[in-house]
Write a protein that holds these residues in place. Structure first.
Motif, PDB file in Angstrom:
ATOM      1  N   ASP A 133       0.850  -1.023   0.079  1.00 48.09           N
ATOM      2  CA  ASP A 133       0.035  -0.080   0.048  1.00 48.09           C
ATOM      3  C   ASP A 133       0.953   1.247  -0.025  1.00 48.09           C
ATOM      4  OD1 ASP A 133      -2.234  -1.482   0.033  1.00 48.09           O
ATOM      5  OD2 ASP A 133      -2.289  -1.490   2.252  1.00 48.09           O
ATOM      6  N   GLY A 134       1.856   1.199   0.239  1.00 52.20           N
ATOM      7  CA  GLY A 134       2.968   2.355   0.383  1.00 52.20           C
ATOM      8  C   GLY A 134       3.880   2.283  -0.876  1.00 52.20           C
ATOM      9  N   PRO A 135       5.049   2.975  -0.665  1.00 57.02           N
ATOM     10  CA  PRO A 135       5.890   3.349  -1.819  1.00 57.02           C
ATOM     11  C   PRO A 135       7.107   2.297  -2.093  1.00 57.02           C
ATOM     12  CG  PRO A 135       6.492   4.698  -0.052  1.00 57.02           C
ATOM     13  CD  PRO A 135       5.497   3.995   0.469  1.00 57.02           C
ATOM     14  N   ARG A 136       7.287   1.404  -0.854  1.00 58.10           N
ATOM     15  CA  ARG A 136       8.128   0.305  -0.812  1.00 58.10           C
ATOM     16  C   ARG A 136       7.677  -0.958  -1.617  1.00 58.10           C
ATOM     17  NH1 ARG A 136       8.792  -1.719   3.800  1.00 58.10           N
ATOM     18  NH2 ARG A 136       7.503  -0.125   4.867  1.00 58.10           N
ATOM     19  N   SER A 137       8.382  -1.790  -2.534  1.00 58.68           N
ATOM     20  CA  SER A 137       7.802  -3.105  -2.713  1.00 58.68           C
ATOM     21  C   SER A 137       8.427  -4.156  -1.914  1.00 58.68           C
ATOM     22  CB  SER A 137       8.239  -3.406  -4.376  1.00 58.68           C
ATOM     23  OG  SER A 137       9.831  -3.337  -4.416  1.00 58.68           O
ATOM     24  N   TYR A 138       9.485  -3.946  -1.105  1.00 56.01           N
ATOM     25  CA  TYR A 138      10.088  -4.824  -0.159  1.00 56.01           C
ATOM     26  C   TYR A 138       9.179  -4.591   1.071  1.00 56.01           C
ATOM     27  CZ  TYR A 138      13.358  -6.786  -3.452  1.00 56.01           C
ATOM     28  OH  TYR A 138      13.974  -7.355  -4.417  1.00 56.01           O
ATOM     29  N   SER A 139       8.903  -5.620   1.779  1.00 55.14           N
ATOM     30  CA  SER A 139       8.215  -5.667   3.149  1.00 55.14           C
ATOM     31  C   SER A 139       8.648  -6.940   4.009  1.00 55.14           C
ATOM     32  CB  SER A 139       6.505  -5.299   3.119  1.00 55.14           C
ATOM     33  OG  SER A 139       6.130  -6.456   2.286  1.00 55.14           O
ATOM     34  N   LEU A 140       8.417  -6.774   5.420  1.00 57.52           N
ATOM     35  CA  LEU A 140       8.287  -7.796   6.333  1.00 57.52           C
ATOM     36  C   LEU A 140       7.252  -8.849   6.025  1.00 57.52           C
ATOM     37  CD1 LEU A 140       8.915  -5.725   9.435  1.00 57.52           C
ATOM     38  CD2 LEU A 140      10.454  -6.737   8.287  1.00 57.52           C
ATOM     39  N   PRO A 141       7.502 -10.036   6.132  1.00 53.45           N
ATOM     40  CA  PRO A 141       6.624 -11.099   5.954  1.00 53.45           C
ATOM     41  C   PRO A 141       5.635 -11.058   7.183  1.00 53.45           C
ATOM     42  CG  PRO A 141       8.671 -11.952   6.348  1.00 53.45           C
ATOM     43  CD  PRO A 141       8.852 -10.866   6.353  1.00 53.45           C
ATOM     44  N   GLY A 142       4.539 -11.403   6.707  1.00 53.75           N
ATOM     45  CA  GLY A 142       3.286 -11.176   7.735  1.00 53.75           C
ATOM     46  C   GLY A 142       2.011 -11.156   7.258  1.00 53.75           C
ATOM     47  N   GLY A 143       0.997 -10.920   8.277  1.00 51.59           N
ATOM     48  CA  GLY A 143      -0.344 -10.765   7.459  1.00 51.59           C
ATOM     49  C   GLY A 143      -1.343 -10.728   8.563  1.00 51.59           C
ATOM     50  N   LYS A 144      -2.577 -10.853   8.285  1.00 50.21           N
ATOM     51  CA  LYS A 144      -3.868 -10.583   9.321  1.00 50.21           C
ATOM     52  C   LYS A 144      -3.752 -11.887  10.471  1.00 50.21           C
ATOM     53  CE  LYS A 144      -8.676  -9.469   9.200  1.00 50.21           C
ATOM     54  NZ  LYS A 144      -9.888  -9.411   8.448  1.00 50.21           N
ATOM     55  N   VAL A 145      -4.150 -11.525  11.323  1.00 42.11           N
ATOM     56  CA  VAL A 145      -4.593 -12.530  12.284  1.00 42.11           C
ATOM     57  C   VAL A 145      -5.929 -13.208  11.998  1.00 42.11           C
ATOM     58  CG1 VAL A 145      -4.938 -13.241  14.723  1.00 42.11           C
ATOM     59  CG2 VAL A 145      -2.890 -11.648  14.262  1.00 42.11           C
ATOM     60  N   GLU A 146      -6.108 -14.363  11.754  1.00 45.28           N
ATOM     61  CA  GLU A 146      -7.313 -14.935  11.536  1.00 45.28           C
ATOM     62  C   GLU A 146      -8.034 -15.307  12.981  1.00 45.28           C
ATOM     63  OE1 GLU A 146      -8.580 -15.141   8.563  1.00 45.28           O
ATOM     64  OE2 GLU A 146      -6.441 -14.827   7.318  1.00 45.28           O
ATOM     65  N   ASP A 147      -9.464 -15.288  12.701  1.00 48.21           N
ATOM     66  CA  ASP A 147     -10.411 -15.657  13.882  1.00 48.21           C
ATOM     67  C   ASP A 147      -9.832 -16.862  14.279  1.00 48.21           C
ATOM     68  OD1 ASP A 147     -11.825 -13.516  13.713  1.00 48.21           O
ATOM     69  OD2 ASP A 147     -13.563 -14.410  12.541  1.00 48.21           O
TER      70      ASP A 147
END
Length: 142
Positions: free
Chosen positions: A23-37
């Motif tokens: 969503d930002g200007p970088r194409s590299y990011s830390l791995p991770g994601g949404k916590v599921e129910d």
């Protein structure tokens, strides 16, 4: 707000990152994601790291919490240690945005990829204020 977990795996002065649209200007990011129910933070991070990087991790110290108010997200970032798996053996289709690459990137290369010097210093110093609420993501240089 929803909760997102990310993992920081550093080995030999290199950090594990994903190359994908963000969503930002970088194409590299830390791995991770949404916590599921029904998931704990630890379970979510182990699952996300496996899906996005191919790496099996052991979850370590809580490094920081920060907000992305515009995106209605609370980021919770943990130290993680690789205990198995294969870098790049990602779960196809597990992420809504295609992952172009998974790589251990030298910390010194991060500013050229859009990460701040502040974030690099935190990585090199071992996150001296670990376990803290840091406010907005900009407070840690992201």
């Amino acid at each position: 707000m929803h909760t997102r977990v990310t993992g920081i795996v550093i080995e030999d002065d290199r950090i594990l990152l994903l190359d994908q649209d963000t969503d930002g200007p970088r194409s590299y990011s830390l791995p991770g994601g949404k916590v599921e129910d029904g998931e704990t933070l630890e379970q979510a991070l182990i699952r996300e790291m496996r899906e996005e990087t191919g790496v099996d991790v052991e979850v370590g110290r809580l490094l920081y919490l920060c907000d992305n108010v515009a995106a209605h997200v609370v980021h919770i970032t943990f130290e993680a240690r690789r205990v198995g798996g294969q870098v790049g053996a990602i779960t196809e289709g597990a992420d809504t945005r295609p992952i172009r690459e998974v790589a251990f990137v030298p910390l010194g290369d991060l500013p050229g990829l859009g990460f701040s010097e502040k974030f690099v210093k935190l990585c090199r110093d071992g996150f001296p204020d670990f376990g803290s609420y840091m406010g907005p993501k900009s407070a840690i240089g992201l």
